[in-house]
Design a protein around this motif. Structure first.
Motif, PDB file in Angstrom:
ATOM      1  N   SER A 141       0.824  -1.196   0.000  1.00 43.22           N
ATOM      2  CA  SER A 141       0.000   0.000   0.000  1.00 43.22           C
ATOM      3  C   SER A 141       0.862   1.251   0.000  1.00 43.22           C
ATOM      4  O   SER A 141       2.061   1.215   0.322  1.00 43.22           O
ATOM      5  CB  SER A 141      -0.913   0.003   1.223  1.00 43.22           C
ATOM      6  N   LEU A 142       0.249   2.380  -0.336  1.00 40.11           N
ATOM      7  CA  LEU A 142       0.980   3.649  -0.337  1.00 40.11           C
ATOM      8  C   LEU A 142       1.515   3.953   1.050  1.00 40.11           C
ATOM      9  O   LEU A 142       2.660   4.413   1.201  1.00 40.11           O
ATOM     10  CB  LEU A 142       0.053   4.776  -0.814  1.00 40.11           C
ATOM     11  N   LYS A 143       0.698   3.715   2.073  1.00 34.68           N
ATOM     12  CA  LYS A 143       1.144   3.973   3.452  1.00 34.68           C
ATOM     13  C   LYS A 143       2.380   3.154   3.779  1.00 34.68           C
ATOM     14  O   LYS A 143       3.343   3.671   4.370  1.00 34.68           O
ATOM     15  CB  LYS A 143       0.022   3.643   4.428  1.00 34.68           C
ATOM     16  N   HIS A 144       2.389   1.903   3.374  1.00 36.73           N
ATOM     17  CA  HIS A 144       3.533   1.045   3.658  1.00 36.73           C
ATOM     18  C   HIS A 144       4.753   1.445   2.833  1.00 36.73           C
ATOM     19  O   HIS A 144       5.888   1.356   3.319  1.00 36.73           O
ATOM     20  CB  HIS A 144       3.171  -0.422   3.415  1.00 36.73           C
ATOM     21  N   ARG A 145       4.537   1.896   1.615  1.00 34.35           N
ATOM     22  CA  ARG A 145       5.667   2.360   0.802  1.00 34.35           C
ATOM     23  C   ARG A 145       6.314   3.597   1.425  1.00 34.35           C
ATOM     24  O   ARG A 145       7.544   3.726   1.456  1.00 34.35           O
ATOM     25  CB  ARG A 145       5.204   2.660  -0.622  1.00 34.35           C
ATOM     26  N   LEU A 146       5.486   4.495   1.934  1.00 33.77           N
ATOM     27  CA  LEU A 146       6.017   5.690   2.582  1.00 33.77           C
ATOM     28  C   LEU A 146       6.773   5.340   3.862  1.00 33.77           C
ATOM     29  O   LEU A 146       7.834   5.910   4.155  1.00 33.77           O
ATOM     30  CB  LEU A 146       4.873   6.669   2.888  1.00 33.77           C
ATOM     31  N   LEU A 147       6.213   4.409   4.618  1.00 31.12           N
ATOM     32  CA  LEU A 147       6.895   3.968   5.836  1.00 31.12           C
ATOM     33  C   LEU A 147       8.241   3.334   5.522  1.00 31.12           C
ATOM     34  O   LEU A 147       9.253   3.627   6.172  1.00 31.12           O
ATOM     35  CB  LEU A 147       6.015   2.967   6.598  1.00 31.12           C
ATOM     36  N   ALA A 148       8.250   2.450   4.530  1.00 32.29           N
ATOM     37  CA  ALA A 148       9.485   1.783   4.155  1.00 32.29           C
ATOM     38  C   ALA A 148      10.546   2.793   3.728  1.00 32.29           C
ATOM     39  O   ALA A 148      11.729   2.668   4.074  1.00 32.29           O
ATOM     40  CB  ALA A 148       9.222   0.773   3.033  1.00 32.29           C
ATOM     41  N   ALA A 149      10.132   3.813   2.976  1.00 32.85           N
ATOM     42  CA  ALA A 149      11.064   4.836   2.516  1.00 32.85           C
ATOM     43  C   ALA A 149      11.627   5.654   3.674  1.00 32.85           C
ATOM     44  O   ALA A 149      12.713   6.229   3.579  1.00 32.85           O
ATOM     45  CB  ALA A 149      10.372   5.753   1.513  1.00 32.85           C
ATOM     46  N   ALA A 150      10.889   5.693   4.771  1.00 35.86           N
ATOM     47  CA  ALA A 150      11.307   6.488   5.929  1.00 35.86           C
ATOM     48  C   ALA A 150      12.212   5.718   6.881  1.00 35.86           C
ATOM     49  O   ALA A 150      12.651   6.284   7.888  1.00 35.86           O
ATOM     50  CB  ALA A 150      10.075   6.986   6.684  1.00 35.86           C
ATOM     51  N   TYR A 151      12.495   4.458   6.577  1.00 37.67           N
ATOM     52  CA  TYR A 151      13.247   3.632   7.537  1.00 37.67           C
ATOM     53  C   TYR A 151      14.592   4.248   7.921  1.00 37.67           C
ATOM     54  O   TYR A 151      14.889   4.435   9.109  1.00 37.67           O
ATOM     55  CB  TYR A 151      13.458   2.218   6.987  1.00 37.67           C
ATOM     56  N   HIS A 152      15.429   4.557   6.946  1.00 34.34           N
ATOM     57  CA  HIS A 152      16.767   5.067   7.269  1.00 34.34           C
ATOM     58  C   HIS A 152      16.721   6.412   7.995  1.00 34.34           C
ATOM     59  O   HIS A 152      17.437   6.588   9.002  1.00 34.34           O
ATOM     60  CB  HIS A 152      17.621   5.137   6.008  1.00 34.34           C
ATOM     61  N   PRO A 153      15.889   7.379   7.561  1.00 30.21           N
ATOM     62  CA  PRO A 153      15.784   8.612   8.362  1.00 30.21           C
ATOM     63  C   PRO A 153      15.309   8.360   9.790  1.00 30.21           C
ATOM     64  O   PRO A 153      15.813   8.977  10.737  1.00 30.21           O
ATOM     65  CB  PRO A 153      14.760   9.442   7.576  1.00 30.21           C
ATOM     66  N   LEU A 154      14.351   7.454   9.956  1.00 33.77           N
ATOM     67  CA  LEU A 154      13.871   7.136  11.297  1.00 33.77           C
ATOM     68  C   LEU A 154      14.973   6.542  12.155  1.00 33.77           C
ATOM     69  O   LEU A 154      15.148   6.916  13.325  1.00 33.77           O
ATOM     70  CB  LEU A 154      12.691   6.150  11.220  1.00 33.77           C
ATOM     71  N   ARG A 155      15.719   5.618  11.581  1.00 29.35           N
ATOM     72  CA  ARG A 155      16.788   4.958  12.336  1.00 29.35           C
ATOM     73  C   ARG A 155      17.878   5.950  12.722  1.00 29.35           C
ATOM     74  O   ARG A 155      18.333   5.972  13.870  1.00 29.35           O
ATOM     75  CB  ARG A 155      17.378   3.800  11.537  1.00 29.35           C
ATOM     76  N   ILE A 156      18.285   6.773  11.771  1.00 36.61           N
ATOM     77  CA  ILE A 156      19.317   7.767  12.066  1.00 36.61           C
ATOM     78  C   ILE A 156      18.831   8.741  13.130  1.00 36.61           C
ATOM     79  O   ILE A 156      19.561   9.099  14.063  1.00 36.61           O
ATOM     80  CB  ILE A 156      19.719   8.516  10.779  1.00 36.61           C
ATOM     81  N   GLY A 157      17.565   9.168  12.999  1.00 29.79           N
ATOM     82  CA  GLY A 157      17.008  10.087  13.989  1.00 29.79           C
ATOM     83  C   GLY A 157      16.981   9.486  15.379  1.00 29.79           C
ATOM     84  O   GLY A 157      17.295  10.171  16.367  1.00 29.79           O
ATOM     85  N   ASN A 158      16.623   8.214  15.485  1.00 30.81           N
ATOM     86  CA  ASN A 158      16.589   7.554  16.791  1.00 30.81           C
ATOM     87  C   ASN A 158      17.984   7.385  17.382  1.00 30.81           C
ATOM     88  O   ASN A 158      18.184   7.529  18.590  1.00 30.81           O
ATOM     89  CB  ASN A 158      15.900   6.198  16.683  1.00 30.81           C
ATOM     90  N   ILE A 159      18.960   7.083  16.519  1.00 27.68           N
ATOM     91  CA  ILE A 159      20.342   6.952  17.000  1.00 27.68           C
ATOM     92  C   ILE A 159      20.845   8.285  17.537  1.00 27.68           C
ATOM     93  O   ILE A 159      21.452   8.367  18.613  1.00 27.68           O
ATOM     94  CB  ILE A 159      21.255   6.430  15.873  1.00 27.68           C
ATOM     95  N   LEU A 160      20.574   9.371  16.801  1.00 29.22           N
ATOM     96  CA  LEU A 160      21.007  10.699  17.236  1.00 29.22           C
ATOM     97  C   LEU A 160      20.317  11.102  18.534  1.00 29.22           C
ATOM     98  O   LEU A 160      20.947  11.649  19.444  1.00 29.22           O
ATOM     99  CB  LEU A 160      20.727  11.724  16.141  1.00 29.22           C
ATOM    100  N   HIS A 161      19.015  10.820  18.623  1.00 34.02           N
ATOM    101  CA  HIS A 161      18.283  11.140  19.849  1.00 34.02           C
ATOM    102  C   HIS A 161      18.846  10.369  21.033  1.00 34.02           C
ATOM    103  O   HIS A 161      18.995  10.918  22.137  1.00 34.02           O
ATOM    104  CB  HIS A 161      16.799  10.803  19.669  1.00 34.02           C
TER     105      HIS A 161
END
Length: 290
Positions: free
Chosen positions: A2-22
């Motif tokens: 689904s579009l929602k899942h495609r957007l989530l998948a695309a956000a994986y690396h930014p999310l991971r980097i953001g969590n590591i920095l936080h």
């Protein structure tokens, strides 16, 4: 996808980097504690499921049930990102997955079982049960073979090889629609049967369908009178401030991409469940005062 899942998948690396920095900026030394939720896995999905677990193992540590409960209670520190693997319903594919994937990888899982489902033995009964109880409205001819029920021997094998069994009601009823006079039989009765047949304590319970509207304060009160641990289908981290009767779980499919799984575990969809988690916690305070 689904579009929602495609957007989530695309956000994986930014999310991971953001969590590591936080994590680095906040100076937190503890990890995260999340619970995976699967159901039936077809033979065609088995290889990808195994690949999912291998990929997850690069960033997360799979833990067993005693470790999870110790972490949840604060008796063991969550020093690294940790995952508990669970399966709902008791499909026969779970036995195959244990033999072919989990045991070779030394991953121990928790299986939530519907007592009347596992008790079926007549030919074709399981298809009727699935269409009437687990997936209401599905046509019998559309029920895949790997959704057949596990047997009591299958459950004994799971226990013998280090896995755990939890309650998942007697008939997979939607508990918010069950009369208050029948909640005890549906929630507690099934677990009592499991204990008697398997000779183990059943302290863990997952309510059916997983969403907030399929449960109720009355059902939670009954569940809390019998079980030490109650599992939801609401996404979230269990590492801090989560009670044993409000355990969060992340529903996954064996067909999910690595990026989608990663994004979900990085909390990419957690905000969508914030209101449901808050309402559920308000029930907890009403029926489980501290």
């Amino acid at each position: 996808m689904s579009l929602k899942h495609r957007l989530l998948a695309a956000a994986y690396h930014p999310l991971r980097i953001g969590n590591i920095l936080h994590h680095q900026v906040s100076g937190q030394s503890s990890g995260r504690l999340r619970v995976l939720l699967y159901h039936g896995i077809s033979p065609q999905e088995e290889e990808h499921f195994a690949a999912q677990l291998r990929w997850l193992s690069r960033s997360w540590r799979f833990i067993n049930l005693p470790q999870f409960t110790a972490m949840l209670a604060g008796k063991e520190n969550v020093t690294e990102d940790s995952l508990l693997l669970t399966f709902d319903d008791g499909f026969t594919s779970n036995r195959r997955i244990v033999e072919n994937v989990l045991n070779p990888m030394k991953i121990q899982a928790l299986f939530f079982v519907i007592s009347n489902f596992v008790d079926l033995s007549e030919k074709g009964e399981w298809r009727s049960f699935v269409t009437q109880n687990i997936f209401p409205g599905m046509k019998s001819k559309d029920v895949p073979a790997h959704w057949q029920n596990m047997t009591w021997d299958d459950l004994s094998y799971l226990l013998e090889t280090g896995h755990s069994i939890g309650g998942h009601t007697t008939n997979h009823a939607r508990l918010s629609q069950v009369a208050s006079t029948e909640l005890v039989a549906e929630i507690i009765g099934g677990a009592d049967v499991l204990e008697k047949r398997l000779g183990v304590e059943v302290d863990h319970f997952a309510y059916t369908f997983g969403d907030l509207h399929s449960f109720s304060p009355a059902a939670l009160e009954v569940a809390r009178s019998r079980f030490k641990y109650v599992y939801t289908g609401l996404r979230g981290d269990n590492a801090r401030g989560v009670n044993s009767w409000a355990i969060r779980r992340d529903a996954m499919a064996a067909t999910n991409s690595f990026s989608l799984m990663g994004a979900l575990l990085e909390g990419g969809a957690d905000r969508l469940y914030a209101n449901s988690r808050a309402e559920y916690d308000s029930w907890s305070r009403l029926v489980c005062p501290t």
